[in-house]
Design a protein around this motif. Structure first.
Motif, PDB file in Angstrom:
ATOM      1  N   ILE A 196       6.662  19.889   3.324  1.00 29.01           N
ATOM      2  CA  ILE A 196       7.173  18.763   2.541  1.00 29.01           C
ATOM      3  C   ILE A 196       6.104  17.676   2.541  1.00 29.01           C
ATOM      4  O   ILE A 196       5.632  17.261   3.604  1.00 29.01           O
ATOM      5  N   SER A 197       5.716  17.227   1.353  1.00 29.50           N
ATOM      6  CA  SER A 197       4.668  16.217   1.223  1.00 29.50           C
ATOM      7  C   SER A 197       5.119  15.163   0.214  1.00 29.50           C
ATOM      8  O   SER A 197       5.587  15.509  -0.866  1.00 29.50           O
ATOM      9  N   LYS A 198       4.973  13.894   0.597  1.00 31.10           N
ATOM     10  CA  LYS A 198       5.384  12.802  -0.290  1.00 31.10           C
ATOM     11  C   LYS A 198       4.454  11.618  -0.112  1.00 31.10           C
ATOM     12  O   LYS A 198       3.785  11.477   0.917  1.00 31.10           O
ATOM     13  N   VAL A 199       4.459  10.762  -1.112  1.00 29.05           N
ATOM     14  CA  VAL A 199       3.788   9.470  -1.024  1.00 29.05           C
ATOM     15  C   VAL A 199       4.860   8.388  -0.997  1.00 29.05           C
ATOM     16  O   VAL A 199       5.763   8.380  -1.842  1.00 29.05           O
ATOM     17  N   TYR A 200       4.779   7.508  -0.026  1.00 33.28           N
ATOM     18  CA  TYR A 200       5.727   6.405   0.122  1.00 33.28           C
ATOM     19  C   TYR A 200       5.002   5.072  -0.021  1.00 33.28           C
ATOM     20  O   TYR A 200       3.779   4.983   0.169  1.00 33.28           O
ATOM     21  N   GLY A 201       5.776   4.037  -0.299  1.00 31.96           N
ATOM     22  CA  GLY A 201       5.247   2.688  -0.257  1.00 31.96           C
ATOM     23  C   GLY A 201       5.401   2.105   1.133  1.00 31.96           C
ATOM     24  O   GLY A 201       6.375   2.390   1.829  1.00 31.96           O
ATOM     25  N   VAL A 202       4.409   1.291   1.539  1.00 29.19           N
ATOM     26  CA  VAL A 202       4.492   0.553   2.812  1.00 29.19           C
ATOM     27  C   VAL A 202       4.522  -0.924   2.449  1.00 29.19           C
ATOM     28  O   VAL A 202       3.503  -1.544   2.183  1.00 29.19           O
ATOM     29  N   GLU A 203       5.722  -1.471   2.394  1.00 31.50           N
ATOM     30  CA  GLU A 203       5.926  -2.862   1.990  1.00 31.50           C
ATOM     31  C   GLU A 203       6.715  -3.571   3.084  1.00 31.50           C
ATOM     32  O   GLU A 203       7.686  -2.998   3.603  1.00 31.50           O
ATOM     33  N   VAL A 204       6.299  -4.764   3.435  1.00 33.32           N
ATOM     34  CA  VAL A 204       6.918  -5.456   4.569  1.00 33.32           C
ATOM     35  C   VAL A 204       7.269  -6.894   4.212  1.00 33.32           C
ATOM     36  O   VAL A 204       6.775  -7.453   3.230  1.00 33.32           O
ATOM     37  N   SER A 205       8.122  -7.474   5.046  1.00 38.70           N
ATOM     38  CA  SER A 205       8.487  -8.880   4.892  1.00 38.70           C
ATOM     39  C   SER A 205       7.341  -9.772   5.371  1.00 38.70           C
ATOM     40  O   SER A 205       6.393  -9.310   6.004  1.00 38.70           O
ATOM     41  N   LYS A 206       7.448 -11.055   5.100  1.00 36.87           N
ATOM     42  CA  LYS A 206       6.427 -12.011   5.564  1.00 36.87           C
ATOM     43  C   LYS A 206       6.371 -12.052   7.084  1.00 36.87           C
ATOM     44  O   LYS A 206       5.295 -12.176   7.675  1.00 36.87           O
ATOM     45  N   GLU A 207       7.541 -11.947   7.721  1.00 41.55           N
ATOM     46  CA  GLU A 207       7.567 -11.959   9.186  1.00 41.55           C
ATOM     47  C   GLU A 207       6.788 -10.772   9.745  1.00 41.55           C
ATOM     48  O   GLU A 207       6.012 -10.912  10.702  1.00 41.55           O
ATOM     49  N   GLU A 208       6.991  -9.601   9.149  1.00 43.25           N
ATOM     50  CA  GLU A 208       6.249  -8.425   9.608  1.00 43.25           C
ATOM     51  C   GLU A 208       4.765  -8.578   9.283  1.00 43.25           C
ATOM     52  O   GLU A 208       3.903  -8.179  10.076  1.00 43.25           O
ATOM     53  N   TYR A 209       4.479  -9.152   8.141  1.00 38.58           N
ATOM     54  CA  TYR A 209       3.074  -9.308   7.743  1.00 38.58           C
ATOM     55  C   TYR A 209       2.300 -10.138   8.765  1.00 38.58           C
ATOM     56  O   TYR A 209       1.209  -9.748   9.200  1.00 38.58           O
ATOM     57  N   VAL A 210       2.847 -11.273   9.161  1.00 38.51           N
ATOM     58  CA  VAL A 210       2.103 -12.133  10.085  1.00 38.51           C
ATOM     59  C   VAL A 210       2.044 -11.507  11.481  1.00 38.51           C
ATOM     60  O   VAL A 210       1.157 -11.821  12.275  1.00 38.51           O
ATOM     61  N   THR A 211       2.979 -10.624  11.789  1.00 40.60           N
ATOM     62  CA  THR A 211       2.946  -9.925  13.077  1.00 40.60           C
ATOM     63  C   THR A 211       1.894  -8.829  13.089  1.00 40.60           C
ATOM     64  O   THR A 211       1.190  -8.629  14.079  1.00 40.60           O
ATOM     65  N   TYR A 212       1.760  -8.110  11.955  1.00 40.30           N
ATOM     66  CA  TYR A 212       0.896  -6.935  11.902  1.00 40.30           C
ATOM     67  C   TYR A 212      -0.542  -7.232  11.482  1.00 40.30           C
ATOM     68  O   TYR A 212      -1.431  -6.418  11.731  1.00 40.30           O
ATOM     69  N   THR A 213      -0.784  -8.355  10.789  1.00 42.68           N
ATOM     70  CA  THR A 213      -2.092  -8.562  10.171  1.00 42.68           C
ATOM     71  C   THR A 213      -3.233  -8.495  11.188  1.00 42.68           C
ATOM     72  O   THR A 213      -3.107  -8.950  12.330  1.00 42.68           O
ATOM     73  N   THR A 214      -4.346  -7.914  10.752  1.00 45.98           N
ATOM     74  CA  THR A 214      -5.539  -7.827  11.598  1.00 45.98           C
ATOM     75  C   THR A 214      -6.638  -8.775  11.121  1.00 45.98           C
ATOM     76  O   THR A 214      -7.720  -8.798  11.701  1.00 45.98           O
TER      77      THR A 214
ATOM     78  N   ASN B 200       0.842  -1.191   0.000  1.00 44.97           N
ATOM     79  CA  ASN B 200       0.000   0.000   0.000  1.00 44.97           C
ATOM     80  C   ASN B 200       0.877   1.239   0.000  1.00 44.97           C
ATOM     81  O   ASN B 200       2.072   1.179   0.300  1.00 44.97           O
ATOM     82  N   GLU B 201       0.245   2.368  -0.315  1.00 45.86           N
ATOM     83  CA  GLU B 201       0.970   3.628  -0.289  1.00 45.86           C
ATOM     84  C   GLU B 201       0.383   4.542   0.773  1.00 45.86           C
ATOM     85  O   GLU B 201      -0.779   4.408   1.159  1.00 45.86           O
ATOM     86  N   VAL B 202       1.199   5.468   1.243  1.00 44.98           N
ATOM     87  CA  VAL B 202       0.781   6.374   2.305  1.00 44.98           C
ATOM     88  C   VAL B 202       1.283   7.777   1.983  1.00 44.98           C
ATOM     89  O   VAL B 202       2.407   7.958   1.502  1.00 44.98           O
ATOM     90  N   PHE B 203       0.427   8.773   2.222  1.00 42.93           N
ATOM     91  CA  PHE B 203       0.779  10.180   2.027  1.00 42.93           C
ATOM     92  C   PHE B 203       1.176  10.777   3.367  1.00 42.93           C
ATOM     93  O   PHE B 203       0.489  10.585   4.372  1.00 42.93           O
ATOM     94  N   ILE B 204       2.290  11.500   3.386  1.00 47.02           N
ATOM     95  CA  ILE B 204       2.777  12.130   4.618  1.00 47.02           C
ATOM     96  C   ILE B 204       3.079  13.593   4.333  1.00 47.02           C
ATOM     97  O   ILE B 204       3.839  13.914   3.412  1.00 47.02           O
ATOM     98  N   SER B 205       2.476  14.460   5.130  1.00 50.05           N
ATOM     99  CA  SER B 205       2.726  15.899   5.016  1.00 50.05           C
ATOM    100  C   SER B 205       3.346  16.387   6.316  1.00 50.05           C
ATOM    101  O   SER B 205       2.809  16.155   7.399  1.00 50.05           O
ATOM    102  N   LEU B 206       4.480  17.064   6.202  1.00 54.49           N
ATOM    103  CA  LEU B 206       5.166  17.623   7.366  1.00 54.49           C
ATOM    104  C   LEU B 206       4.948  19.127   7.380  1.00 54.49           C
ATOM    105  O   LEU B 206       5.638  19.883   6.674  1.00 54.49           O
ATOM    106  N   GLY B 207       3.951  19.542   8.138  1.00 51.10           N
ATOM    107  CA  GLY B 207       3.648  20.963   8.272  1.00 51.10           C
ATOM    108  C   GLY B 207       3.220  21.619   6.987  1.00 51.10           C
ATOM    109  O   GLY B 207       3.247  22.851   6.883  1.00 51.10           O
ATOM    110  N   GLY B 208       2.811  20.831   5.983  1.00 48.55           N
ATOM    111  CA  GLY B 208       2.438  21.398   4.695  1.00 48.55           C
ATOM    112  C   GLY B 208       3.625  21.877   3.887  1.00 48.55           C
ATOM    113  O   GLY B 208       3.467  22.383   2.770  1.00 48.55           O
TER     114      GLY B 208
END
Length: 822
Positions: A771-789, A761-769
């Protein structure tokens, strides 16, 4: 070109650079060149206005230089692979993340600018006169000190203009140009088409096109007006991320630069001849064409072109220059040569440029591209234009950069997926981009909020932060168990339990005040009045209770022993000082509090047998889903949450603190808690802390005054995820969050053109208006099984834990099972 057909020549014989001294390159034509490394703005972060402003700075800078100056901008894009730094003390999840991205391919961008003052006019210099083609090189006399002084003054002014446009400029030293015993210099890197610090020495073969070592090269050039589109612009619409209601722009030359996914160099040249002499020659040509216009319609048309050019030069005070751009691409795989040519040609066609492959002059173009040798460029490959149009061909973007701060989190470059180190807290504060570290996170269900916040929380905690989470939905249970944290939740078989009376040492003023508030909450309704005498009586009871604990070490602090103290010693004290019942009704007080005493309905709540010092616990989760509507349990738990974080704020000096409130903030935003929320968001900054609120309901941010007036206004970092579910109401969100149109287009581009391959997934981050960027949120399988809801994905993990595995073992085994199944 007879010299080119000779079987071999040594590089020393043909080397065009005479010497390098005082951080300048001096060619054998007596040209002087100053070399710079440029740091361009990051791609996918600019608006149309930003591109226009940058091009205006370029244009302004070009006009500073004297006649017979050449500006050569070289952008090298070389395929590379991400090399993670495996720390010996890294955690299992951190190691899994680095392993997952190991050797992730991306284009490494190297950007240089060479400014050359030629010793003489070169407007008629052709490929037969270059140093590569001449049998003998006759040294020229050096320029006068006055000429050089004028040139270096212009260079300094140009550097300031570039800096004002947001570009970082660093002059290259002699060692960086020539190299040292341990590292290769820029000259060697270019001649080997290898920009690593240890470039090899290779042969250069011009017999059939150009071959550098094992690299077969092709060159597409923009050297004639017929190669160009009807008009040049500062930007171009980027189709994959654009829609009618949210256009997305990149620099005009981006398809030939960072968006061209092959090994290549994009060269851009501007030649400043004698402006007045050029216009005078054009006037003469115009007059000749006018005289011949009766004999040929083409002469009449060309005469009009000269008229238009001359009128624009005089009317708008534009500077006439010569320009050129070319793409030099290469591959080491012979089977990829055809695909390489097609890829470069398609990129040129996308800009409405002619895809003209230059096979005849490829050797001369490559040789002229040597740093410091731009004065040797063949004039037949240049065209006349104005400085503002020529600078439209300059590339203006680079890859996402890592933050220079040691603190931060890992996200992904939007273009390649390469990990990027991002500081959302400390560096932006130091730079004045934000005034507090608080964050507001908005995203609909399924947009990836939990993955982002889990990853952020984990990385903050691993870097020494104390984390307190208020959740509804068990989003952090796996991470909490992995971190050995404290997890508070309510279950019928295992009800939630605390011991707010347990302290290490003496309770301070704030701890006593917290207990005072807790007891009043247990005794009185929210709208019930508390008299002065009742408040004093409770304060005295708390103080005397802790005095008793100091003298009688056999008594353990808990609500039970406090209640017993009230029944005995404190009752005697009230009788001694003759406190009247109407001033403080002890019997009523004990009766109302009896459900929390031994044998009462809620006797478990405040009498936990675990003597936890929550102030020192670094990872705490309060799961409130089962009690958020409970009239008794919820107020008590919220007060304990308040007390816990306040104690951390006051006592943990120099320790980073984070409180993250998920959807539970709606329940916390009651009349009793409103003042706490306001206090928290306004003062947590002073204690090296940050408050984060996460929500998925648009109405929450529009209708709730606490959110609107306190949370949003005091959260200078705004984080948004996929807004497709909110498109019809995004104008309200934009207005409420004070997003600019550029930020709106960035938000609406989220997940619009994700890379093929692993899901992310991607995420938008604005720092005080600012600096603004869109980043990717990509994780390993280990992180995936830890974070999944997802419940079906969480169940196998916790089943492994129940079978006897540690959480870390269960995560690793489950992740491997998923890898095997995929």
């Amino acid at each position: 070109m007879s010299e080119l057909l000779q079987p071999a020549a040594t590089l020393e014989e043909k080397q065009p650079i005479y010497k390098v001294e005082s951080n300048c390159l001096i060619s054998k034509n007596a040209d002087v060149t100053v070399a710079f490394r440029l740091g361009l703005p990051e791609i996918f972060t600019r608006s149309q206005q930003d591109y226009a402003s940058m091009q205006a700075h370029f244009s302004k800078g070009v006009r500073l230089f004297p006649n017979h100056t050449v500006l050569h901008k070289l952008d090298a894009f070389v395929e590379d692979k991400y090399a993670p730094g495996f720390e010996p003390d890294s955690t299992m999840l951190s190691h899994a993340y680095q392993q997952y991205f190991h050797e992730r391919p991306y284009l490494h961008h190297y950007c240089y600018l060479f400014i050359t003052k030629t010793a003489s006019s070169r407007d008629n210099w052709n490929s037969l006169q270059t140093l590569l083609s001449r049998a003998r090189i006759v040294p020229k006399e050096m320029m006068s000190e006055e000429t050089l002084s004028e040139f270096f003054t212009a260079v300094g002014q140009f550097v300031r203009v570039l800096t004002d446009s947001g570009i970082t400029v660093t002059q290259l030293s002699d060692d960086e140009i020539c190299g040292t015993e341990s590292t290769s210099g820029l000259l060697k890197k270019y001649l080997s088409l290898d920009f690593r610090d240890h470039a090899p020495t290779v042969d250069i073969d011009f017999t059939e096109g150009l071959k550098v070592g094992a690299k077969s090269c092709c060159c597409f050039s923009l050297g004639h007006l017929d190669d160009l589109p009807a008009a040049l612009h500062t930007d171009t619409k980027y189709g994959p991320l654009s829609k009618d209601n949210s256009p997305f722009y990149v620099g005009f030359a981006a398809p030939l630069a960072l968006l061209l996914p092959v090994n290549h160099i994009y060269n851009q040249y501007i030649f400043l001849d004698d402006h007045k002499k050029t216009l005078k020659s054009f006037e003469k040509k115009r007059d000749n064409l006018n005289a011949l216009s009766l004999y040929s319609r083409q002469n009449a048309i060309n005469k009009e072109f000269y008229d238009q050019y001359l009128n624009e030069a005089h009317s708008f005070n534009k500077l006439s220059v010569r320009a050129h751009a070319n793409v030099l691409a290469w591959t080491e795989n012979p089977h990829e040569e055809k695909a390489l040519r097609e890829t470069v040609g398609a990129a040129l066609t996308s800009l409405n440029c002619a895809a003209r492959q230059n096979t005849v002059d490829i050797g001369a173009l490559f040789w002229a591209g040597i740093p410091g040798n731009a004065g040797d460029f063949p004039s037949e490959e240049t065209f006349y234009t104005f400085e503002d149009a020529a600078t439209c061909l300059w590339s203006t973007e680079t890859n996402y950069r890592d933050s220079s701060s040691p603190f931060g989190i890992k996200l992904s470059d939007r273009l390649s997926g390469k990990p990027v180190h991002v500081d959302l807290s400390d560096e932006p504060m130091k730079k004045g981009l934000i005034k507090n570290r608080n964050k507001f996170v908005l995203g609909p269900s399924g947009s990836g909020k939990s993955f982002f916040t889990n990853g952020m929380v984990r990385q903050y905690h691993e870097q020494g932060a104390h984390v307190l989470l208020v959740d509804t939905g068990n989003s952090y249970k796996g991470l909490c168990e992995l971190k050995g944290g404290v997890y508070f939740t309510y279950e019928e078989a295992k009800p939630i339990s605390f011991n707010p009376f347990f302290v290490v040492g003496k309770p301070d003023v704030e701890k006593r005040q917290s207990l005072h508030t807790l007891i009043l909450t247990l005794w009185k309704f929210a709208d019930e009045k508390v008299t002065q005498s009742e408040s004093v009586s409770i304060s005295n009871a708390i103080a005397q209770y802790y005095q008793l604990l100091e003298t009688d070490l056999s008594i353990e602090a808990s609500f039970n022993t406090f209640y017993e103290f009230l029944q005995g010693p404190y009752r005697d004290h009230l009788e001694t000082v003759k406190v009247r019942e109407k001033d403080f009704d002890l019997q009523n007080f004990l009766y109302v509090l009896s459900p929390y005493y031994r044998g009462g309905e809620y006797d478990y709540l405040l009498n936990s047998q675990k003597q936890l010092n929550l102030t020192q616990e670094s990872f705490i989760v309060f799961e409130l889903d089962n009690i958020k509507d409970h009239p008794i349990l919820f107020p008590v738990v919220t007060l304990i949450i308040m007390d816990t974080f306040l104690q951390k704020m006051r006592q943990l000096n120099g320790v980073r603190k984070m409180i993250l409130i998920e959807e539970a903030w709606k329940a916390l935003a009651t009349a009793n808690m409103a003042e706490y929320i306001k206090y928290l968001f306004k003062t947590v900054r002073k204690f090296f802390g940050e408050a984060i609120v996460v929500t998925q309901e648009i109405d929450d941010i529009i209708t709730n005054p606490i959110v609107k007036d306190t949370i949003i206004n005091n959260a200078h970092c705004k984080i948004l995820l996929d807004m497709n579910d909110f498109l019809s109401r995004f104008d309200d969100i934009q207005r409420m969050l004070s997003l600019s149109d550029k930020e709106k287009n960035l938000v609406l581009s989220i997940n619009r053109n994700n890379r093929p391959g692993p899901k992310y997934n991607e995420v938008f981050i604005s720092l005080g208006g600012r600096i603004s960027k869109v980043y990717g949120v990509e994780v390993s399988k280990e992180e995936y099984v830890t974070y999944t809801t997802e419940q079906t994905e969480k169940m196998p993990l916790f089943a492994k834990v129940e079978s006897g595995m540690t959480m870390e073992e269960a995560i690793q085994v489950y992740a491997e099972e998923l890898r095997q199944a995929s």
